[in-house]
Write a protein that holds these residues in place. Structure first.
Motif, PDB file in Angstrom:
ATOM      1  N   ARG A 175       0.881  -1.371  -0.154  1.00  0.00           N
ATOM      2  CA  ARG A 175       0.037  -0.095   0.030  1.00  0.00           C
ATOM      3  C   ARG A 175       0.868   1.206  -0.090  1.00  0.00           C
ATOM      4  NH1 ARG A 175      -5.422  -1.172   3.452  1.00  0.00           N
ATOM      5  NH2 ARG A 175      -5.476  -3.353   3.095  1.00  0.00           N
ATOM      6  N   LEU A 176       1.973   1.226   0.735  1.00  0.00           N
ATOM      7  CA  LEU A 176       3.063   2.244   0.798  1.00  0.00           C
ATOM      8  C   LEU A 176       3.725   2.419  -0.601  1.00  0.00           C
ATOM      9  CD1 LEU A 176       4.290   1.863   4.242  1.00  0.00           C
ATOM     10  CD2 LEU A 176       2.864   3.859   3.395  1.00  0.00           C
ATOM     11  N   ASN A 177       3.368   1.329  -1.700  1.00  0.00           N
ATOM     12  CA  ASN A 177       4.215   1.468  -2.712  1.00  0.00           C
ATOM     13  C   ASN A 177       5.826   1.191  -2.600  1.00  0.00           C
ATOM     14  OD1 ASN A 177       3.280   1.280  -5.381  1.00  0.00           O
ATOM     15  ND2 ASN A 177       2.144   3.264  -4.872  1.00  0.00           N
ATOM     16  N   VAL A 178       6.362   0.801  -1.618  1.00  0.00           N
ATOM     17  CA  VAL A 178       7.849   0.533  -1.514  1.00  0.00           C
ATOM     18  C   VAL A 178       8.260  -0.700  -2.193  1.00  0.00           C
ATOM     19  CG1 VAL A 178       9.736   0.318   0.177  1.00  0.00           C
ATOM     20  CG2 VAL A 178       7.632   1.766   1.002  1.00  0.00           C
ATOM     21  N   PRO A 179       9.243  -0.452  -3.160  1.00  0.00           N
ATOM     22  CA  PRO A 179       9.724  -1.614  -3.881  1.00  0.00           C
ATOM     23  C   PRO A 179      10.745  -2.300  -3.258  1.00  0.00           C
ATOM     24  CG  PRO A 179      10.730   0.598  -4.547  1.00  0.00           C
ATOM     25  CD  PRO A 179       9.791   1.082  -3.568  1.00  0.00           C
ATOM     26  N   GLY A 180      10.974  -3.478  -3.972  1.00  0.00           N
ATOM     27  CA  GLY A 180      12.351  -4.329  -3.408  1.00  0.00           C
ATOM     28  C   GLY A 180      12.222  -4.681  -1.970  1.00  0.00           C
ATOM     29  N   ILE A 181      11.083  -4.921  -1.251  1.00  0.00           N
ATOM     30  CA  ILE A 181      10.903  -5.317  -0.109  1.00  0.00           C
ATOM     31  C   ILE A 181      11.148  -6.875   0.044  1.00  0.00           C
ATOM     32  CG2 ILE A 181       9.102  -5.795   1.560  1.00  0.00           C
ATOM     33  CD1 ILE A 181       9.802  -3.134   1.601  1.00  0.00           C
ATOM     34  N   GLN A 182      12.001  -7.281   0.987  1.00  0.00           N
ATOM     35  CA  GLN A 182      12.246  -8.597   1.273  1.00  0.00           C
ATOM     36  C   GLN A 182      11.937  -8.789   2.843  1.00  0.00           C
ATOM     37  OE1 GLN A 182      16.478  -8.885   0.749  1.00  0.00           O
ATOM     38  NE2 GLN A 182      16.247  -9.686  -1.334  1.00  0.00           N
ATOM     39  N   VAL A 183      11.108  -9.876   3.049  1.00  0.00           N
ATOM     40  CA  VAL A 183      10.810 -10.079   4.072  1.00  0.00           C
ATOM     41  C   VAL A 183      11.446 -11.510   4.565  1.00  0.00           C
ATOM     42  CG1 VAL A 183       9.040 -10.804   5.869  1.00  0.00           C
ATOM     43  CG2 VAL A 183       8.664  -9.261   4.113  1.00  0.00           C
ATOM     44  N   LYS A 184      12.476 -11.566   5.522  1.00  0.00           N
ATOM     45  CA  LYS A 184      13.358 -12.393   5.757  1.00  0.00           C
ATOM     46  C   LYS A 184      12.693 -13.256   7.061  1.00  0.00           C
ATOM     47  CE  LYS A 184      17.417 -10.759   3.815  1.00  0.00           C
ATOM     48  NZ  LYS A 184      18.832 -10.045   4.135  1.00  0.00           N
ATOM     49  N   ILE A 185      12.699 -14.695   7.059  1.00  0.00           N
ATOM     50  CA  ILE A 185      12.139 -15.163   8.309  1.00  0.00           C
ATOM     51  C   ILE A 185      13.298 -16.361   8.732  1.00  0.00           C
ATOM     52  CG2 ILE A 185       9.815 -14.696   7.989  1.00  0.00           C
ATOM     53  CD1 ILE A 185       9.337 -17.627   7.165  1.00  0.00           C
ATOM     54  N   ASN A 186      13.235 -16.660   9.780  1.00  0.00           N
ATOM     55  CA  ASN A 186      14.208 -17.794  10.428  1.00  0.00           C
ATOM     56  C   ASN A 186      13.546 -18.258  11.982  1.00  0.00           C
ATOM     57  OD1 ASN A 186      16.310 -19.714  10.904  1.00  0.00           O
ATOM     58  ND2 ASN A 186      17.688 -18.114  11.648  1.00  0.00           N
ATOM     59  N   SER A 187      13.942 -19.069  12.372  1.00  0.00           N
ATOM     60  CA  SER A 187      13.370 -19.506  13.657  1.00  0.00           C
ATOM     61  C   SER A 187      14.549 -19.749  14.940  1.00  0.00           C
ATOM     62  CB  SER A 187      12.735 -21.048  13.750  1.00  0.00           C
ATOM     63  OG  SER A 187      12.336 -21.445  14.781  1.00  0.00           O
ATOM     64  N   TRP A 288       0.771  -8.233  -4.579  1.00  0.00           N
ATOM     65  CA  TRP A 288       2.042  -8.188  -3.526  1.00  0.00           C
ATOM     66  C   TRP A 288       3.165  -8.476  -4.326  1.00  0.00           C
ATOM     67  CZ3 TRP A 288      -0.198 -10.695   1.317  1.00  0.00           C
ATOM     68  CH2 TRP A 288      -1.310  -9.968   2.049  1.00  0.00           C
ATOM     69  N   THR A 289       3.914  -7.536  -4.231  1.00  0.00           N
ATOM     70  CA  THR A 289       5.279  -8.083  -5.094  1.00  0.00           C
ATOM     71  C   THR A 289       6.622  -8.122  -4.152  1.00  0.00           C
ATOM     72  OG1 THR A 289       5.834  -5.344  -4.949  1.00  0.00           O
ATOM     73  CG2 THR A 289       4.606  -6.284  -7.026  1.00  0.00           C
ATOM     74  N   SER A 290       6.410  -8.172  -2.866  1.00  0.00           N
ATOM     75  CA  SER A 290       7.603  -8.130  -1.932  1.00  0.00           C
ATOM     76  C   SER A 290       7.899  -9.868  -1.922  1.00  0.00           C
ATOM     77  CB  SER A 290       7.267  -8.055  -0.306  1.00  0.00           C
ATOM     78  OG  SER A 290       5.999  -8.306  -0.153  1.00  0.00           O
ATOM     79  N   GLU A 291       9.186 -10.027  -1.594  1.00  0.00           N
ATOM     80  CA  GLU A 291       9.606 -11.557  -1.468  1.00  0.00           C
ATOM     81  C   GLU A 291       9.620 -11.767  -0.070  1.00  0.00           C
ATOM     82  OE1 GLU A 291      13.734 -12.732  -3.363  1.00  0.00           O
ATOM     83  OE2 GLU A 291      13.674 -10.501  -3.320  1.00  0.00           O
ATOM     84  N   VAL A 292       9.159 -12.978   0.103  1.00  0.00           N
ATOM     85  CA  VAL A 292       9.313 -13.548   1.686  1.00  0.00           C
ATOM     86  C   VAL A 292      10.258 -14.767   1.571  1.00  0.00           C
ATOM     87  CG1 VAL A 292       8.012 -14.923   3.537  1.00  0.00           C
ATOM     88  CG2 VAL A 292       6.837 -13.146   2.039  1.00  0.00           C
ATOM     89  N   LEU A 293      11.264 -14.650   2.312  1.00  0.00           N
ATOM     90  CA  LEU A 293      12.410 -15.912   2.135  1.00  0.00           C
ATOM     91  C   LEU A 293      12.799 -16.350   3.330  1.00  0.00           C
ATOM     92  CD1 LEU A 293      15.354 -14.001   1.699  1.00  0.00           C
ATOM     93  CD2 LEU A 293      14.261 -13.590  -0.459  1.00  0.00           C
ATOM     94  N   VAL A 294      13.301 -17.516   3.335  1.00  0.00           N
ATOM     95  CA  VAL A 294      13.858 -18.318   4.828  1.00  0.00           C
ATOM     96  C   VAL A 294      15.179 -17.629   4.390  1.00  0.00           C
ATOM     97  CG1 VAL A 294      14.635 -20.312   5.926  1.00  0.00           C
ATOM     98  CG2 VAL A 294      12.148 -19.957   4.919  1.00  0.00           C
ATOM     99  N   ASP A 295      15.624 -17.340   5.569  1.00  0.00           N
ATOM    100  CA  ASP A 295      17.250 -16.832   5.827  1.00  0.00           C
ATOM    101  C   ASP A 295      17.849 -17.136   7.077  1.00  0.00           C
ATOM    102  OD1 ASP A 295      19.417 -15.685   6.051  1.00  0.00           O
ATOM    103  OD2 ASP A 295      19.242 -13.653   5.568  1.00  0.00           O
TER     104      ASP A 295
END
Length: 459
Positions: A175-187, A288-295
């Motif tokens: 919604r904020l139109n921010v490009p290149g978003i990467q959401v990294k997840i781990n445990s 949605w254009t952001s990436e969600v990746l396990v890191d």
RNA sequence: GAGGCUAUAGCUCAGUUGGUUAGAGCGUCGGUUUGUGGUUCCGAAGGUCGUGGGUUCGAGACCCAUUAGCCUCCCCA
């Protein structure tokens, strides 16, 4: 005297406030759509609520508030004694400082949940957007007063919550139109499994602090730090194997299952990541254009996290993380309410502001101001103009009369400087004809309109 | 907590190896014959050079101290 503001604080100009509110309102609307409810807590808490919750370093960074009326306290001897301690070592005393400024939003939230546990419907989902204060040394992008913007769910162990919070990040930045978003997840469980498998379970914190710096100081730096923190070479090389795992998300999950096969905790952590991603895939929207990746290198400093952890950044600008969060078991246990698990995320709105400014992502209409300014040049016209103002405002059109009968060009300059798009001129001629000479400040065009025509024009 | 840089007009900054009355741009205010801004032209106001010592015939400049701000590391958002 020369005016100034305290170190590490900022004034926000009208334009700044509008931009910040645009960000806050956007994030807020996302929180609301996911069923979170707003919460606000006091700027100050009792010192005892905060002390000991953020570690030794954190305690030092809490802004304490001097008690009032110390001179009329009965027990002056005790006061002097406490003062002496304060002057000689890091020390706090509720005799001198009973209250302190909020240091973050999570502990006040935990305190609130415990105090109101009988009134709340669990799982309790709340969001909170308020300033916090830290007596840290200010530097670029770090302030003594700054805003946090958190959403947490307390009282549920379901990974559906993790999945929804990941969606909140994606939705908000979309919604904020921010490009290149990467959401990294781990445990945290995978990290704990690593510590366990390499034989340094009790050094989990040392390991996480070190590998969290991987992208900053590189492998050599991490290895050096691990060694300095007392890990033997074979353990360091085990960690290197861990950090070297690459490939697609699925490939890495599989590789990690193999590497950490001896740790039940790690296996659970990996399973949780899989489940979270599965839920998320069902909730995601195609736009949605952001990436969600396990890191698996993601660590995050805060050591109260116990499960899935997450951090958000953008590749579009060189900038640290703009959001982060994770699951923490038993947060409310500190205040005597056991067994409640929480999971939350936080948006770093100051950094988001910087990113959006740099990429020029704010919509043009965030700067909208007064639509029309009437110039004040004819005293006889005052009554008429005031009725115009009333009429326009009733229609929701923001309108002003320049309050002083200043020179014409001064009034025009004022309108120009404030970027007011229309100026209404009512002098003796217009007054007699019952019209307004409407000037479009962008094009310079002028036309004579009745108040009704003018209203229609401006709606 | 450790280290580095800076301090001159309201703002951003010049100020030559120490030399006479302290400079610019922007902004502010005034004027360009009194109802037209954003672009012109003319003019004005505004500074005990962060503070306190010292060196010198002479300090905005050099030295010491002090205060404040900025930046890096640690840590964090």
């Amino acid at each position: 005297m020369k005016p100034s503001i305290p170190q590490g604080t900022r004034d926000f100009s009208p334009a700044d406030v509008r931009r910040r509110q645009y960000i806050l309102n956007t994030i807020k609307s996302v929180f609301e759509v996911y069923g979170f409810q707003p919460l606000e807590t006091p700027s100050m808490e009792n010192l005892n609520t905060l002390m000991g919750k953020y570690g030794e370093e954190g305690d030092r960074l809490i802004f304490k508030i001097l008690n009032n009326g110390l001179h009329e306290k009965k027990d002056q001897a005790k006061l002097h004694e406490e003062w002496d301690k304060i002057l000689s070592k890091p020390y706090s005393s509720t005799t001198v400082t009973e209250r302190a400024l909020r240091y973050d939003l999570t502990i006040p939230f935990a305190r609130y949940v415990v105090m109101h546990q009988n009134d709340l419907a669990f799982p309790f989902k709340r969001y909170q957007m308020q300033p916090v204060w830290r007596a840290d040394r200010p530097q670029r992008g770090r302030y003594r007063e700054f805003w946090q913007c958190d959403a947490d769910v307390v009282g549920s162990n379901s990974l559906l919550n993790e999945a929804e919070l990941l969606c909140i990040y994606q939705d908000a930045f979309h919604r904020l139109n921010v490009p290149g978003i990467q959401v990294k997840i781990n445990s945290r469980k995978v990290l704990a499994g690593l510590a366990e498998c390499c034989g340094a379970a009790e050094q989990l914190t040392d390991i996480t602090v070190a590998i969290d710096k991987l992208d900053k100081i590189g492998w050599d730096g991490v290895a050096k730090e691990l060694t300095e923190r007392g890990l033997e070479a074979d353990k360091v090389s085990y960690i290197q194997n861990y950090l070297n795992i690459s490939g697609s998300t699925e490939e890495r999950l599989v590789a990690m299952e193999t590497l950490l096969k001896d740790s039940a905790t790690a296996q659970q952590g990996i399973a949780e990541l899989r489940t979270t991603l599965k839920y998320m895939a069902q909730l995601e929207r195609s736009e949605w254009t952001s990436e969600v990746l396990v890191d698996f290198t993601l660590a995050r400093g805060l050591n109260y996290y116990t499960g899935v952890i997450v951090e958000v950044g953008t590749t579009a600008v060189k900038m640290g993380s703009i959001g982060g969060g994770g699951r923490y078991d038993d947060l409310t246990g500190l205040f005597g309410l056991k067994g409640l698990s929480g999971v939350g995320v936080s948006f770093g709105i100051d950094r988001i502001y910087d990113v959006m400014t740099e990429l020029n992502l704010f919509p043009e209409d965030v700067d909208v101001t007064t639509r029309i300014l009437f110039v004040n040049i004819e005293p006889e016209a005052e009554t008429t103009i005031l009725s115009y103002l009333s009429h326009l405002r009733g229609l929701g059109i923001s309108a002003e009369l320049y309050s002083d009968a200043a020179k014409f060009d001064k009034q025009m300059k004022y309108a120009d400087k404030r970027q007011i798009p229309y100026v209404g001129i009512v002098g003796s001629t217009e007054l007699a004809q019952k019209v307004i000479n409407l000037k479009n400040m962008t094009t310079g065009e002028q036309q004579q309109l009745s108040i009704e025509q003018l209203s229609e024009h401006l709606v």
